[in-house]
Design a protein around this motif. Structure first.
Motif, PDB file in Angstrom:
ATOM      1  N   TYR A 120       0.856  -1.185   0.000  1.00 48.85           N
ATOM      2  CA  TYR A 120       0.000   0.000   0.000  1.00 48.85           C
ATOM      3  C   TYR A 120       0.891   1.233   0.000  1.00 48.85           C
ATOM      4  CZ  TYR A 120      -3.193   3.655   1.462  1.00 48.85           C
ATOM      5  OH  TYR A 120      -3.923   4.821   1.520  1.00 48.85           O
ATOM      6  N   GLY A 132      -2.979   5.928  -2.534  1.00 48.98           N
ATOM      7  CA  GLY A 132      -4.331   5.545  -2.922  1.00 48.98           C
ATOM      8  C   GLY A 132      -4.365   4.294  -3.764  1.00 48.98           C
ATOM      9  N   LEU A 133      -3.207   3.669  -3.997  1.00 47.10           N
ATOM     10  CA  LEU A 133      -3.131   2.459  -4.812  1.00 47.10           C
ATOM     11  C   LEU A 133      -2.413   1.348  -4.049  1.00 47.10           C
ATOM     12  CD1 LEU A 133      -2.038   3.998  -8.249  1.00 47.10           C
ATOM     13  CD2 LEU A 133      -4.353   3.312  -7.582  1.00 47.10           C
ATOM     14  N   LYS A 176      -6.826  -0.015  -7.234  1.00 46.32           N
ATOM     15  CA  LYS A 176      -7.269   1.193  -6.543  1.00 46.32           C
ATOM     16  C   LYS A 176      -7.756   0.851  -5.140  1.00 46.32           C
ATOM     17  CE  LYS A 176     -10.088   5.329  -7.331  1.00 46.32           C
ATOM     18  NZ  LYS A 176     -10.520   5.472  -5.936  1.00 46.32           N
ATOM     19  N   THR A 228      -9.857   1.354  -1.673  1.00 45.71           N
ATOM     20  CA  THR A 228     -11.205   1.792  -1.331  1.00 45.71           C
ATOM     21  C   THR A 228     -11.166   2.327   0.101  1.00 45.71           C
ATOM     22  OG1 THR A 228     -11.845  -0.350  -0.397  1.00 45.71           O
ATOM     23  CG2 THR A 228     -12.170  -0.038  -2.777  1.00 45.71           C
ATOM     24  N   GLU A 254      -8.396   0.998   2.842  1.00 45.50           N
ATOM     25  CA  GLU A 254      -7.512   1.978   3.479  1.00 45.50           C
ATOM     26  C   GLU A 254      -7.721   2.013   4.986  1.00 45.50           C
ATOM     27  OE1 GLU A 254      -6.234   5.249   0.248  1.00 45.50           O
ATOM     28  OE2 GLU A 254      -8.275   5.519   1.005  1.00 45.50           O
ATOM     29  N   THR A 296     -11.638  -7.500  -5.901  1.00 43.47           N
ATOM     30  CA  THR A 296     -12.248  -6.588  -6.874  1.00 43.47           C
ATOM     31  C   THR A 296     -12.244  -7.167  -8.280  1.00 43.47           C
ATOM     32  OG1 THR A 296     -10.107  -5.492  -7.116  1.00 43.47           O
ATOM     33  CG2 THR A 296     -11.685  -4.507  -5.580  1.00 43.47           C
ATOM     34  N   GLN A 343      -9.530  -1.957 -10.883  1.00 38.13           N
ATOM     35  CA  GLN A 343     -10.437  -0.839 -11.101  1.00 38.13           C
ATOM     36  C   GLN A 343      -9.729   0.253 -11.902  1.00 38.13           C
ATOM     37  OE1 GLN A 343     -12.178   0.558  -7.425  1.00 38.13           O
ATOM     38  NE2 GLN A 343     -12.066  -1.466  -6.540  1.00 38.13           N
ATOM     39  N   HIS A 369      -8.471   3.627 -12.430  1.00 37.69           N
ATOM     40  CA  HIS A 369      -8.192   4.764 -11.570  1.00 37.69           C
ATOM     41  C   HIS A 369      -7.736   5.946 -12.424  1.00 37.69           C
ATOM     42  CE1 HIS A 369      -3.963   3.441 -11.941  1.00 37.69           C
ATOM     43  NE2 HIS A 369      -4.402   2.244 -11.624  1.00 37.69           N
ATOM     44  N   LYS A 394      -0.316  14.974  -8.163  1.00 35.91           N
ATOM     45  CA  LYS A 394       0.426  13.999  -7.358  1.00 35.91           C
ATOM     46  C   LYS A 394       1.369  14.677  -6.369  1.00 35.91           C
ATOM     47  CE  LYS A 394       1.666  11.703 -11.075  1.00 35.91           C
ATOM     48  NZ  LYS A 394       2.236  10.701 -12.017  1.00 35.91           N
ATOM     49  N   THR A 408     -10.102  10.502  -5.309  1.00 35.82           N
ATOM     50  CA  THR A 408     -10.463   9.257  -4.636  1.00 35.82           C
ATOM     51  C   THR A 408     -11.605   8.509  -5.317  1.00 35.82           C
ATOM     52  OG1 THR A 408     -12.103  10.229  -3.148  1.00 35.82           O
ATOM     53  CG2 THR A 408      -9.793  10.276  -2.433  1.00 35.82           C
ATOM     54  N   GLY A 409     -12.415   9.229  -6.079  1.00 37.82           N
ATOM     55  CA  GLY A 409     -13.555   8.605  -6.725  1.00 37.82           C
ATOM     56  C   GLY A 409     -14.815   8.618  -5.885  1.00 37.82           C
TER      57      GLY A 409
END
Length: 278
Positions: free
Chosen positions: A41, A61-62, A119, A121, A125, A159, A163, A165, A173, A219-220
């Motif tokens: 992570y 975030g990935l 990605k 979630t 996280e 997943t 996903q 991203h 960044k 983040t989506g």
């Protein structure tokens, strides 16, 4: 590449390392050998993970998932040092893990794919946050750590296909992701509080409108959705691992009514909280 790699936990099930980049200039590492299956992570920063002809743009975030038995190199994207939590499985546990991850067979069964980015979630996280905080304590509860790690790794690969991203710009960044990192950490640490949008925006010295748009872009999900899913993840852990009444769990996780908790839970998971105990 200069880095501190600190072993946080080791057992027959898994090993957890804290990777802290110490490079003072942008360089590309020498070729390194991936010995074990790992899921890392990215807590902070941004780097390129180079495997054969693939350059994976890894950033906060990935999750970076890597098969064993391949060479790779790591390159810096900017001067912000990266930090990662690396979860590794020994070879004797990998086959068992594969057997629990049918949705990820496309990755394990394709010899042309050595590494992939998944990605994160709010749920994954938050699980990482709990694990990392537990490992910072002077004494570890091995059963708790291994249960949480197992849940996290299975959730990351459940997943299926990675996903999609968003492709982030250099500016996003370098300047905006650190703000989002701080906000996520705050939410994960204070999810039981009555958190306002203004409060979260203030962490990054942004207006609520700018912050809300930026958080969704990176983040989506909206800040409220992120908070809600963190609360529901903690509630799920308590329902499964304690005998506390559902009402007590709902209020302890930041919900202001049992009705709101039950409706939110069923909307996300498709069933009532009480069904986890049936």
């Amino acid at each position: 590449m200069q880095a501190d790699v600190i072993q946080l936990y080791k057992s027959s099930l898994c090993t957890v390392h804290d990777f802290l980049c110490r490079c003072t200039e942008c360089t590309v590492s020498k070729t390194e050998w991936q010995e074990t299956f790992s899921i890392a992570y990215v807590r902070k920063g941004n780097f390129e993970f180079k495997v054969f002809r693939n350059d994976l743009d890894a950033h906060h975030g990935l999750f970076l998932v890597c098969k064993p038995g391949y060479e790779h190199r790591v390159g810096h994207v900017h001067d912000l040092p990266d930090e990662c939590t690396i979860f590794s499985l020994p070879a004797e546990n990998l086959e068992s893990f594969k057997g629990q991850t049918n949705e990820f067979s496309w990755f394990f069964n394709n010899p042309d794919i050595q590494s992939v980015l998944i990605k994160a979630t709010p749920q994954t996280e938050y699980l990482h946050h709990i694990i990392f905080c537990e490992l910072a304590k002077s004494r570890h509860d091995a059963l708790l750590i291994e249960q949480l790690v197992t849940n996290l790794l299975l959730m990351v690969v459940s997943t299926g296909d990675p996903q999609v991203h968003p492709v982030l710009s250099y500016k996003q960044k370098k300047f905006y992701l650190p703000i989002i990192e701080s906000v996520k950490y705050y939410i994960n640490d204070h999810f039981t509080d009555d958190i306002s949008l203004t409060e979260l925006a203030g962490i990054g010295h942004l207006s609520p409108f700018h912050f809300s748009r930026l958080f969704k872009q990176l983040t989506g999900v909206t800040p409220y959705t992120y908070l809600l899913r963190v609360r529901l993840t903690q509630a799920t852990l308590q329902i499964r691992n304690t005998h506390l009444p559902i009402t007590d769990i709902a209020f302890s996780c930041g919900f202001n009514s049992l009705e709101h908790f039950s409706a939110s839970y069923k909307n996300i998971y498709g069933k009532a909280p009480s069904q986890l105990r049936v």
